[in-house]
Design a protein around this motif. Structure first.
Motif, PDB file in Angstrom:
ATOM      1  N   UNK A 248       0.949  -2.759  -8.709  1.00  0.00           N
ATOM      2  CA  UNK A 248       1.681  -2.179  -9.833  1.00  0.00           C
ATOM      3  C   UNK A 248       2.673  -3.195 -10.392  1.00  0.00           C
ATOM      4  N   UNK A 249       3.060  -3.011 -11.653  1.00  0.00           N
ATOM      5  CA  UNK A 249       4.007  -3.927 -12.289  1.00  0.00           C
ATOM      6  C   UNK A 249       5.354  -3.920 -11.567  1.00  0.00           C
ATOM      7  N   UNK A 250       5.855  -2.741 -11.215  1.00  0.00           N
ATOM      8  CA  UNK A 250       7.132  -2.635 -10.530  1.00  0.00           C
ATOM      9  C   UNK A 250       6.978  -1.858  -9.227  1.00  0.00           C
ATOM     10  N   UNK A 251       7.635  -2.368  -8.161  1.00  0.00           N
ATOM     11  CA  UNK A 251       7.652  -1.698  -6.868  1.00  0.00           C
ATOM     12  C   UNK A 251       9.096  -1.609  -6.381  1.00  0.00           C
ATOM     13  N   UNK A 252       9.376  -0.628  -5.542  1.00  0.00           N
ATOM     14  CA  UNK A 252      10.704  -0.517  -4.945  1.00  0.00           C
ATOM     15  C   UNK A 252      10.860  -1.589  -3.870  1.00  0.00           C
ATOM     16  N   UNK A 253      12.066  -1.739  -3.375  1.00  0.00           N
ATOM     17  CA  UNK A 253      12.331  -2.702  -2.300  1.00  0.00           C
ATOM     18  C   UNK A 253      11.511  -2.340  -1.064  1.00  0.00           C
ATOM     19  N   UNK A 254      11.435  -1.051  -0.749  1.00  0.00           N
ATOM     20  CA  UNK A 254      10.688  -0.607   0.431  1.00  0.00           C
ATOM     21  C   UNK A 254       9.190  -0.894   0.268  1.00  0.00           C
ATOM     22  N   UNK A 255       8.641  -0.657  -0.920  1.00  0.00           N
ATOM     23  CA  UNK A 255       7.223  -0.934  -1.170  1.00  0.00           C
ATOM     24  C   UNK A 255       6.952  -2.433  -1.160  1.00  0.00           C
ATOM     25  N   UNK A 256       7.890  -3.218  -1.691  1.00  0.00           N
ATOM     26  CA  UNK A 256       7.744  -4.677  -1.680  1.00  0.00           C
ATOM     27  C   UNK A 256       7.711  -5.188  -0.246  1.00  0.00           C
ATOM     28  N   UNK A 257       8.550  -4.643   0.621  1.00  0.00           N
ATOM     29  CA  UNK A 257       8.555  -5.048   2.034  1.00  0.00           C
ATOM     30  C   UNK A 257       7.202  -4.765   2.677  1.00  0.00           C
ATOM     31  N   UNK A 258       6.598  -3.632   2.343  1.00  0.00           N
ATOM     32  CA  UNK A 258       5.285  -3.294   2.894  1.00  0.00           C
ATOM     33  C   UNK A 258       4.236  -4.300   2.418  1.00  0.00           C
ATOM     34  N   UNK A 259       4.228  -4.596   1.117  1.00  0.00           N
ATOM     35  CA  UNK A 259       3.236  -5.511   0.536  1.00  0.00           C
ATOM     36  C   UNK A 259       3.389  -6.922   1.106  1.00  0.00           C
ATOM     37  N   UNK A 260       4.634  -7.376   1.293  1.00  0.00           N
ATOM     38  CA  UNK A 260       4.882  -8.725   1.803  1.00  0.00           C
ATOM     39  C   UNK A 260       4.883  -8.797   3.332  1.00  0.00           C
ATOM     40  N   UNK A 261       4.697  -7.640   3.987  1.00  0.00           N
ATOM     41  CA  UNK A 261       4.646  -7.567   5.441  1.00  0.00           C
ATOM     42  C   UNK A 261       5.919  -8.142   6.083  1.00  0.00           C
ATOM     43  N   UNK A 262       7.061  -7.658   5.604  1.00  0.00           N
ATOM     44  CA  UNK A 262       8.338  -8.067   6.173  1.00  0.00           C
ATOM     45  C   UNK A 262       9.273  -6.860   6.184  1.00  0.00           C
ATOM     46  N   UNK A 263      10.489  -7.040   6.637  1.00  0.00           N
ATOM     47  CA  UNK A 263      11.434  -5.919   6.701  1.00  0.00           C
ATOM     48  C   UNK A 263      12.120  -5.717   5.350  1.00  0.00           C
TER      49      UNK A 263
ATOM     50  N   UNK B  82      17.616   7.201   7.274  1.00  0.00           N
ATOM     51  CA  UNK B  82      16.830   6.395   8.214  1.00  0.00           C
ATOM     52  C   UNK B  82      15.563   5.853   7.559  1.00  0.00           C
ATOM     53  N   UNK B  83      14.912   6.641   6.702  1.00  0.00           N
ATOM     54  CA  UNK B  83      13.691   6.193   6.033  1.00  0.00           C
ATOM     55  C   UNK B  83      13.965   5.129   4.975  1.00  0.00           C
ATOM     56  N   UNK B  84      15.198   5.052   4.480  1.00  0.00           N
ATOM     57  CA  UNK B  84      15.562   4.109   3.423  1.00  0.00           C
ATOM     58  C   UNK B  84      15.323   2.660   3.839  1.00  0.00           C
ATOM     59  N   UNK B  85      15.473   2.367   5.124  1.00  0.00           N
ATOM     60  CA  UNK B  85      15.303   1.006   5.613  1.00  0.00           C
ATOM     61  C   UNK B  85      13.918   0.687   6.137  1.00  0.00           C
ATOM     62  N   UNK B  86      12.950   1.572   5.918  1.00  0.00           N
ATOM     63  CA  UNK B  86      11.590   1.347   6.407  1.00  0.00           C
ATOM     64  C   UNK B  86      10.640   0.998   5.258  1.00  0.00           C
ATOM     65  N   UNK B  87       9.744   0.044   5.477  1.00  0.00           N
ATOM     66  CA  UNK B  87       8.736  -0.243   4.452  1.00  0.00           C
ATOM     67  C   UNK B  87       7.852   0.977   4.189  1.00  0.00           C
ATOM     68  N   UNK B  88       7.472   1.176   2.937  1.00  0.00           N
ATOM     69  CA  UNK B  88       6.644   2.310   2.535  1.00  0.00           C
ATOM     70  C   UNK B  88       5.401   1.776   1.831  1.00  0.00           C
ATOM     71  N   UNK B  89       4.256   2.313   2.181  1.00  0.00           N
ATOM     72  CA  UNK B  89       3.011   1.889   1.529  1.00  0.00           C
ATOM     73  C   UNK B  89       3.003   2.382   0.079  1.00  0.00           C
ATOM     74  N   UNK B  90       2.825   1.461  -0.889  1.00  0.00           N
ATOM     75  CA  UNK B  90       2.810   1.885  -2.292  1.00  0.00           C
ATOM     76  C   UNK B  90       1.483   2.526  -2.667  1.00  0.00           C
TER      77      UNK B  90
END
Length: 83
Positions: free
Chosen positions: A20-35, A7-15
């Motif tokens: 940072x040079x590289x972020x996960x998909x979940x962290x990228x979603x948080x930074x870009x304010x999208x799903x 369930x947490x896999x599909x939620x944005x996570x604050x990096x």
């Protein structure tokens, strides 16, 4: 019943470091304010090849490409008033 990890896999996570040079998909979603699904869809649309490894990691350049695809209107549409 799905696990908590699933369930947490599909939620944005604050990096820890949003710049940072590289972020996960979940962290990228948080930074870009999208799903997370929106980030995955844009990765597929743009043909971005994330950094190889166990988790998909996106570079700064990838994040800029994804963020630059804001060609779809967001929110409610405003109707033009007849003059």
């Amino acid at each position: 019943m799905p696990s908590d990890k699933y369930l947490r896999y599909g939620l944005p996570i604050e990096p820890a470091d949003p710049d940072a040079e590289f972020l996960t998909v979940q962290e990228t979603a948080f930074v870009l304010n999208c799903s997370v699904d929106t980030v995955r869809r844009r990765i597929k649309e743009l043909g971005i090849k994330p950094k190889a490894g166990r988790r998909k990691m996106l570079s700064r350049r990838n994040r800029l490409d994804i963020n630059g695809t804001e060609d779809r209107p967001r929110g409610r549409r405003v109707r033009a008033e007849a003059a």
